[in-house]
Design an enzyme around this catalytic site. Structure first.
Site, PDB file in Angstrom:
ATOM      1  CD  GLU A   7       4.030 -95.100 119.486  1.00 46.20           C
ATOM      2  OE1 GLU A   7       3.449 -96.353 119.603  1.00 46.20           O
ATOM      3  OE2 GLU A   7       3.706 -94.328 118.192  1.00 46.20           O
ATOM      4  CB  ALA A  10       7.835 -90.775 114.672  1.00 46.75           C
ATOM      5  CD  GLU A  21       0.385 -93.321 115.692  1.00 46.35           C
ATOM      6  OE1 GLU A  21       1.809 -93.174 115.264  1.00 46.35           O
ATOM      7  OE2 GLU A  21      -0.155 -93.174 116.371  1.00 46.35           O
ATOM      8  N   GLY A  43       5.341 -94.950 114.558  1.00 45.00           N
ATOM      9  CA  GLY A  43       4.101 -94.176 113.414  1.00 45.00           C
ATOM     10  C   GLY A  43       4.271 -94.543 111.971  1.00 45.00           C
TER      11      GLY A  43
HETATM   12  N1  COA Z   1      13.678 -93.144 114.144  1.00 39.89           N
HETATM   13  C1  COA Z   1      14.818 -92.067 114.296  1.00 39.89           C
HETATM   14  N2  COA Z   1      16.432 -93.545 113.814  1.00 39.89           N
HETATM   15  C2  COA Z   1      15.839 -94.739 113.562  1.00 39.89           C
HETATM   16  C3  COA Z   1      14.412 -95.207 114.296  1.00 39.89           C
HETATM   17  C4  COA Z   1      13.583 -94.810 114.621  1.00 39.89           C
HETATM   18  N3  COA Z   1      12.399 -94.472 114.673  1.00 39.89           N
HETATM   19  N4  COA Z   1      14.574 -96.628 114.384  1.00 39.89           N
HETATM   20  C5  COA Z   1      15.887 -96.528 113.890  1.00 39.89           C
HETATM   21  N5  COA Z   1      16.212 -95.895 113.064  1.00 39.89           N
HETATM   22  C6  COA Z   1      17.693 -95.925 113.107  1.00 39.89           C
HETATM   23  C7  COA Z   1      18.422 -96.643 114.156  1.00 39.89           C
HETATM   24  O1  COA Z   1      18.971 -95.329 114.537  1.00 39.89           O
HETATM   25  C8  COA Z   1      20.242 -96.405 113.241  1.00 39.89           C
HETATM   26  O2  COA Z   1      20.497 -95.446 112.575  1.00 39.89           O
HETATM   27  P1  COA Z   1      22.238 -95.505 112.691  1.00 39.89           P
HETATM   28  O3  COA Z   1      22.564 -95.940 111.764  1.00 39.89           O
HETATM   29  O4  COA Z   1      22.590 -93.992 111.921  1.00 39.89           O
HETATM   30  O5  COA Z   1      22.530 -94.924 114.240  1.00 39.89           O
HETATM   31  C9  COA Z   1      19.481 -96.982 111.891  1.00 39.89           C
HETATM   32  O6  COA Z   1      17.798 -96.860 111.416  1.00 39.89           O
HETATM   33  C10 COA Z   1      19.546 -98.451 111.728  1.00 39.89           C
HETATM   34  O7  COA Z   1      18.667 -99.208 112.762  1.00 39.89           O
HETATM   35  P2  COA Z   1      18.929-100.045 114.431  1.00 39.89           P
HETATM   36  O8  COA Z   1      18.265-100.066 115.770  1.00 39.89           O
HETATM   37  O9  COA Z   1      20.836-100.459 114.342  1.00 39.89           O
HETATM   38  O10 COA Z   1      18.888-101.662 113.854  1.00 39.89           O
HETATM   39  P3  COA Z   1      18.073-103.102 115.026  1.00 39.89           P
HETATM   40  O11 COA Z   1      18.079-103.838 113.919  1.00 39.89           O
HETATM   41  O12 COA Z   1      19.522-103.073 115.247  1.00 39.89           O
HETATM   42  O13 COA Z   1      17.128-102.147 115.149  1.00 39.89           O
HETATM   43  C11 COA Z   1      14.693-101.595 116.031  1.00 39.89           C
HETATM   44  C12 COA Z   1      15.830-101.926 114.697  1.00 39.89           C
HETATM   45  C13 COA Z   1      13.786-101.152 114.163  1.00 39.89           C
HETATM   46  C14 COA Z   1      14.369-102.427 116.979  1.00 39.89           C
HETATM   47  C15 COA Z   1      15.187-100.300 116.353  1.00 39.89           C
HETATM   48  O14 COA Z   1      15.486 -99.810 115.076  1.00 39.89           O
HETATM   49  C16 COA Z   1      14.284 -99.224 117.230  1.00 39.89           C
HETATM   50  O15 COA Z   1      14.077-100.378 118.173  1.00 39.89           O
HETATM   51  N6  COA Z   1      13.873 -98.463 116.656  1.00 39.89           N
HETATM   52  C17 COA Z   1      13.150 -97.743 116.956  1.00 39.89           C
HETATM   53  C18 COA Z   1      12.168 -98.470 117.060  1.00 39.89           C
HETATM   54  C19 COA Z   1      10.286 -97.437 117.960  1.00 39.89           C
HETATM   55  O16 COA Z   1      10.382 -97.000 118.627  1.00 39.89           O
HETATM   56  N7  COA Z   1       9.585 -96.253 117.126  1.00 39.89           N
HETATM   57  C20 COA Z   1       8.427 -96.110 117.458  1.00 39.89           C
HETATM   58  C21 COA Z   1       8.796 -94.646 117.499  1.00 39.89           C
HETATM   59  S1  COA Z   1       7.407 -93.330 118.379  1.00 39.89           S
END
Ligand code: COA
Length: 260
Positions: A134, A66, A114, A111
């Site tokens: 989460e 999400a 999910e 999400g």
């Molecule tokens: N919501 C909003 N934006 C997200 C996102 C999310 N769940 N996951 C990634 N993004 C965005 C980042 O903020 C970044 O945006 P920006 O370039 O404007 O700063 C872009 O996507 C790229 O993500 P980044 O973190 O730089 O890539 P990465 O390869 O270093 O890491 C992940 C990838 C997936 C490990 C990391 O983005 C992450 O942990 N995301 C959240 C996962 C999460 O907790 N999901 C559950 C949400 S309830």
């Protein structure tokens, strides 16, 4: 409805639905959830669509969860409807009366995991990483994860993944039954389409009823589920497809199902 966050491309009976926010790793913001809801409602009604493949644009993410930017602003009054909106989408996907397969081409967190759980099958690229992180954000999975994950991989493993915010690679996801198959990333879509086309060659009414029987029957006491199954078995006996399927077998030819 013109979509800004997803792509729908229909080819020979398959609707290819892609979440299309690669710069945000296809995170599900409110607008994307709304577009997916519209898309799956339309697909449910659209008789030209016989199956659906869901994936994410780009080679990095299926759906990274999400949209955390939007989650950060929730209040008690907005968080519950937000969860219910996402849950409604996942239930719509699960109830789609034609096979829906997730082609998990990278990160599938929160999400995104999910949404994959709501699909009828999950095929993963060998580069996929999945999990429900989460609790690291101080929330719980709110789009059905606490309910569908234990139903798919069992309560013990689901509890572990949710409480430890565990991330599993494709091989581990396959080992614990979280995904059905794993393919080299470059082959994922073609291999998924091949399996989906095979399903499309079978009796469409039977496939629809099998989805319904598994979805609803597995939530009932066994006796009720068996009764439900027998009712569908009886209903199918009234279809032209049953006669065609049996006849084709006896005549040693491929069946030509009409879906009636
Ligand atoms: N919501 C909003 N934006 C997200 C996102 C999310 N769940 N996951 C990634 N993004 C965005 C980042 O903020 C970044 O945006 P920006 O370039 O404007 O700063 C872009 O996507 C790229 O993500 P980044 O973190 O730089 O890539 P990465 O390869 O270093 O890491 C992940 C990838 C997936 C490990 C990391 O983005 C992450 O942990 N995301 C959240 C996962 C999460 O907790 N999901 C559950 C949400 S309830």
């Amino acid at each position: 409805m013109a979509y800004e966050n997803i792509l729908r491309d229909d080819r020979d009976g398959i609707a290819f639905v892609n979440i299309n926010r690669p710069d945000k790793l296809n995170a599900l913001n409110d607008a994307t959830i709304g577009e997916l809801q519209h898309c799956f409602d339309a697909i449910t009604e659209d008789e030209s669509v016989r199956a659906v493949i869901v994936s994410g644009t780009g080679d990095k993410a299926f759906i990274a969860g999400a949209d955390i930017g939007e989650l950060a602003d929730t209040t008690p009054l907005t968080a519950r409807p937000l969860a219910m909106k996402g849950q409604r989408l996942m239930s719509t996907i699960e109830a789609t009366p034609k096979p829906v397969v997730a082609a998990i081409n990278g990160f599938a967190f929160g999400g995104g995991c999910e949404l994959a759980l709501a699909c009828h099958m999950r095929f993963a690229a060998d580069s996929a990483v999945m999990g429900l992180p989460e609790v690291t954000l101080g929330i719980i999975p709110g789009y059905g994860g606490t309910q569908r994950l234990p139903r798919i991989i069992g309560k013990g493993r689901a509890m572990e993944l949710i409480l430890t915010a565990g991330r599993v690679d494709a091989a581990e996801a396959h080992r614990i039954g979280l995904v059905n198959k794993v393919f080299p990333a470059a082959d994922l879509l073609a291999a998924t389409e091949k399996t989906v086309r095979k399903m499309m060659s079978y009796g469409p009414v039977a496939v629809r009823m099998a989805i319904d029987a598994v979805n609803h029957g597995s939530e009932m006491p066994l006796e009720d589920g068996l009764n439900y199954e027998a009712t569908f078995f009886g209903l199918l006996a009234s279809t032209d497809d049953v006669r065609e399927g049996m006849q084709a077998f006896l005549e040693k030819r491929a069946p030509a199902f009409q879906g009636r």
